[in-house]
Design an enzyme around this catalytic site. Structure first.
Site, PDB file in Angstrom:
ATOM      1  N   CYS A 322      24.808  67.876  48.208  1.00 32.96           N
ATOM      2  CA  CYS A 322      25.267  68.827  48.670  1.00 32.96           C
ATOM      3  C   CYS A 322      27.005  68.280  48.527  1.00 32.96           C
ATOM      4  O   CYS A 322      27.484  69.649  47.485  1.00 32.96           O
ATOM      5  CB  CYS A 322      25.520  68.724  49.894  1.00 32.96           C
ATOM      6  SG  CYS A 322      26.817  70.058  51.207  1.00 32.96           S
ATOM      7  N   TRP A 325      26.732  69.740  44.644  1.00 34.20           N
ATOM      8  CA  TRP A 325      26.483  70.981  44.649  1.00 34.20           C
ATOM      9  C   TRP A 325      27.889  70.954  44.370  1.00 34.20           C
ATOM     10  O   TRP A 325      27.934  72.414  43.697  1.00 34.20           O
ATOM     11  CB  TRP A 325      26.058  71.182  45.487  1.00 34.20           C
ATOM     12  CG  TRP A 325      25.622  72.642  45.533  1.00 34.20           C
ATOM     13  CD1 TRP A 325      24.884  73.779  45.458  1.00 34.20           C
ATOM     14  CD2 TRP A 325      26.383  73.801  46.017  1.00 34.20           C
ATOM     15  NE1 TRP A 325      25.432  74.933  44.766  1.00 34.20           N
ATOM     16  CE2 TRP A 325      26.354  74.802  46.308  1.00 34.20           C
ATOM     17  CE3 TRP A 325      27.842  73.453  46.746  1.00 34.20           C
ATOM     18  CZ2 TRP A 325      27.226  76.747  46.375  1.00 34.20           C
ATOM     19  CZ3 TRP A 325      28.570  75.083  47.369  1.00 34.20           C
ATOM     20  CH2 TRP A 325      28.446  76.005  46.873  1.00 34.20           C
ATOM     21  N   HIS A 326      29.294  70.804  45.437  1.00 35.76           N
ATOM     22  CA  HIS A 326      30.144  71.244  45.165  1.00 35.76           C
ATOM     23  C   HIS A 326      31.198  70.987  44.086  1.00 35.76           C
ATOM     24  O   HIS A 326      31.986  71.862  43.525  1.00 35.76           O
ATOM     25  CB  HIS A 326      30.796  70.540  46.301  1.00 35.76           C
ATOM     26  CG  HIS A 326      30.924  71.377  47.531  1.00 35.76           C
ATOM     27  ND1 HIS A 326      29.801  70.694  48.525  1.00 35.76           N
ATOM     28  CD2 HIS A 326      31.291  72.767  48.468  1.00 35.76           C
ATOM     29  CE1 HIS A 326      29.743  71.820  49.257  1.00 35.76           C
ATOM     30  NE2 HIS A 326      31.208  72.997  49.296  1.00 35.76           N
ATOM     31  N   GLY A 327      31.442  69.913  43.373  1.00 33.99           N
ATOM     32  CA  GLY A 327      31.500  69.753  42.022  1.00 33.99           C
ATOM     33  C   GLY A 327      30.871  68.006  41.345  1.00 33.99           C
ATOM     34  O   GLY A 327      30.330  67.343  42.249  1.00 33.99           O
ATOM     35  N   PHE A 477      31.887  76.072  41.556  1.00 33.59           N
ATOM     36  CA  PHE A 477      31.164  75.548  42.741  1.00 33.59           C
ATOM     37  C   PHE A 477      29.507  76.583  41.694  1.00 33.59           C
ATOM     38  O   PHE A 477      28.596  75.430  41.741  1.00 33.59           O
ATOM     39  CB  PHE A 477      31.300  75.994  43.791  1.00 33.59           C
ATOM     40  CG  PHE A 477      32.823  74.706  44.073  1.00 33.59           C
ATOM     41  CD1 PHE A 477      33.137  74.035  43.567  1.00 33.59           C
ATOM     42  CD2 PHE A 477      33.017  74.882  45.709  1.00 33.59           C
ATOM     43  CE1 PHE A 477      34.315  73.077  43.370  1.00 33.59           C
ATOM     44  CE2 PHE A 477      34.082  74.007  45.978  1.00 33.59           C
ATOM     45  CZ  PHE A 477      34.717  73.294  45.001  1.00 33.59           C
TER      46      PHE A 477
END
Length: 477
Positions: A322, A325-327, A477
């Protein structure tokens, strides 16, 4: 093009709405939405329109093949699903993580053999994480036979590119909207509800998030040693509000726009800062992402049905991915692992004494969330650690104070953010709308609420026209 721009508000959206309602039948309406969505994406990412279309069509073909396979879990269907997901993740990894992987490889090589590998910079397409997750949702839902594959490629393309959710979500699971792709109706009540939701989201974004962000950025950009401790705490609290109102405002606008076209998206935020635990926080924050990871990763890993140590490992895996996934930064990984670790501590019961006490449990959860936001916002670990130091104790070299980065408007936005980040104002309005007194219902529902929404729209449009600070945190993102 962003929702909070003059081009979108007074050009793109009115034209698309007019063409949509003039178009006869669902098929032509879908064509209008697909063309409009491609124009919307091309406005900011023209070079990658072909990539989005190709991704949609490739997944359309994979979906047909998965739908035609016999049996629910045959080897051939599993291999086909694995191949399809590999293609989607391969595209995501190439565009989003090539630089990150290269930097880490070079770090290792530089510290072992003194050599590095030259890698070219890869440009990150807008919204690639979102449409990749949409693709995987489509494939898995078809594989599980919870939804049928689409025979018309236009329907799959619309699911991928529908402009309200194309570049910043919410993440729409295919099974939740499959029927709406071909059968939906726009009533006057639904359209009005969507318009109201859009205006509220626009105000959250423009009047609160943007105003706070203009004060937060200079603080995080300054050397930590020059930031006073009170200003550091204000900046962290302001960023906590900024990211909530930025992303929940965008989600409100997306949900509202979808309703104006007859689609019903699930909610994405539910006042997360009133949570009494980190577990509850993730039931309220970015709900579409939480559900996606739960349905397509956590449950397949075994979820809660395995031994305790496996549950804890599953949680860390989910929050590690997770975070990435954001960065593609280790600071994001730190943010994710902080949340994963506190979820494990809550499951073990270590934090139970705190979670049993009203208010204390809310403050404890909020403190963890704010601590983690430091790593989410920081560009590097030294910056994050320096900012944490500024929070903990004054530094002799401080030169940056509140009056240099904030003004009365910032203070008003901060107060409004604190109020509207809780459900109390919304509940008060709902209570008045359901009041047994007809006069109260009329005063609120027919006079005060429409007047308030009109005022919010005018104020938001005025700020948009002024061309002030207007980024969207989640666009990359």
């Amino acid at each position: 093009m962003v929702f909070s721009s003059e081009v979108f508000l007074f050009g793109f959206l009115p034209v698309v709405l007019a063409l949509y309602f003039l178009a006869p039948g669902a098929r032509f309406k879908n064509i209008v939405l697909v063309v409009a969505s491609l124009v919307f994406y091309a406005w900011g990412e023209g070079r990658f329109v072909a990539l989005v279309l190709l991704s949609a069509l490739v997944n359309y073909a994979f979906g047909l093949a998965l739908g035609q396979g016999r049996g629910d879990g045959t080897r051939s269907r599993k291999l086909l699903l694995a191949a399809a997901i590999t293609v989607d993740l391969g595209i995501l990894v190439y565009f989003k993580y090539t630089g990150f992987l290269g930097d880490n490889v070079n770090f290792i090589l530089g510290n072992t053999i003194g050599r590095q590998v030259a890698l070219s910079q890869v440009y990150l397409p807008l919204g690639i994480s979102f449409f990749t997750f949409h693709a995987i949702s489509y494939l898995i839902d078809v594989y599980r036979r919870t939804s049928q594959p689409r025979r018309n490629p236009l329907d799959v393309v619309l699911y991928f590119v529908f402009f309200p959710q194309l570049i910043a979500g919410p993440i729409i699971r295919y099974k939740d909207v499959a029927a709406q792709l071909t059968r939906r109706a726009v009533t006057t009540a639904l359209f009005a509800e969507g318009a109201r939701r859009f205006v509220v989201g626009l105000a959250k974004k423009v009047l609160i998030a943007n105003t706070l962000g203009a004060a937060v950025d200079p603080v995080f950009a300054a050397p930590a040693a020059t930031v006073s401790t009170p200003l550091a705490w204000f900046a962290l609290a302001a960023y906590t509000l900024q990211i909530y109102f930025d992303f929940s405002g965008y989600s409100d606008m997306a949900i509202g726009l979808a309703r104006m076209f007859g689609f019903r998206f699930l909610e994405n935020f539910d006042f997360p800062y009133v949570s009494g635990s980190i577990t509850e926080f993730w039931r309220r924050w970015h709900i579409s992402l939480s559900r996606w990871f739960r349905d397509y990763l956590y449950v397949p890993l075994g979820g809660n049905r395995v031994a305790a140590w496996r549950v804890y490992a599953n949680l860390l895996i989910v929050f590690f991915l997770c975070a990435l996934w954001h960065g593609a930064k280790w600071t994001f990984v730190a943010w994710g692992l902080i949340h994963g670790t506190f979820l494990i501590l809550e499951r073990i019961g270590i934090s139970r004494p705190l979670t049993q006490l009203p208010v204390v449990r809310n403050l404890n959860a909020l403190a963890v969330v704010m601590f983690a936001w430091v790593f989410f916002r920081a560009d590097s670990f030294p910056q994050a650690l320096g900012f944490l130091a500024a929070l903990a104790h004054p530094t002799p070299a401080q030169t940056l104070v509140y009056g240099q980065v904030a003004d009365l408007e910032t203070g008003l936005a901060f107060v409004a953010g604190c109020i509207f980040a809780t459900p109390f104002a919304a509940r008060a309005i709902e209570s008045l709308l359901r009041s047994p007194a007809p006069l109260a219902r009329v005063a609120v529902g027919i006079v005060a609420l429409p007047a308030g929404l009109a005022l919010l729209f005018v104020a938001s449009a005025t700020k948009v026209a002024a061309g002030t600070y207007n980024p969207f945190i989640y666009f990359r993102f």
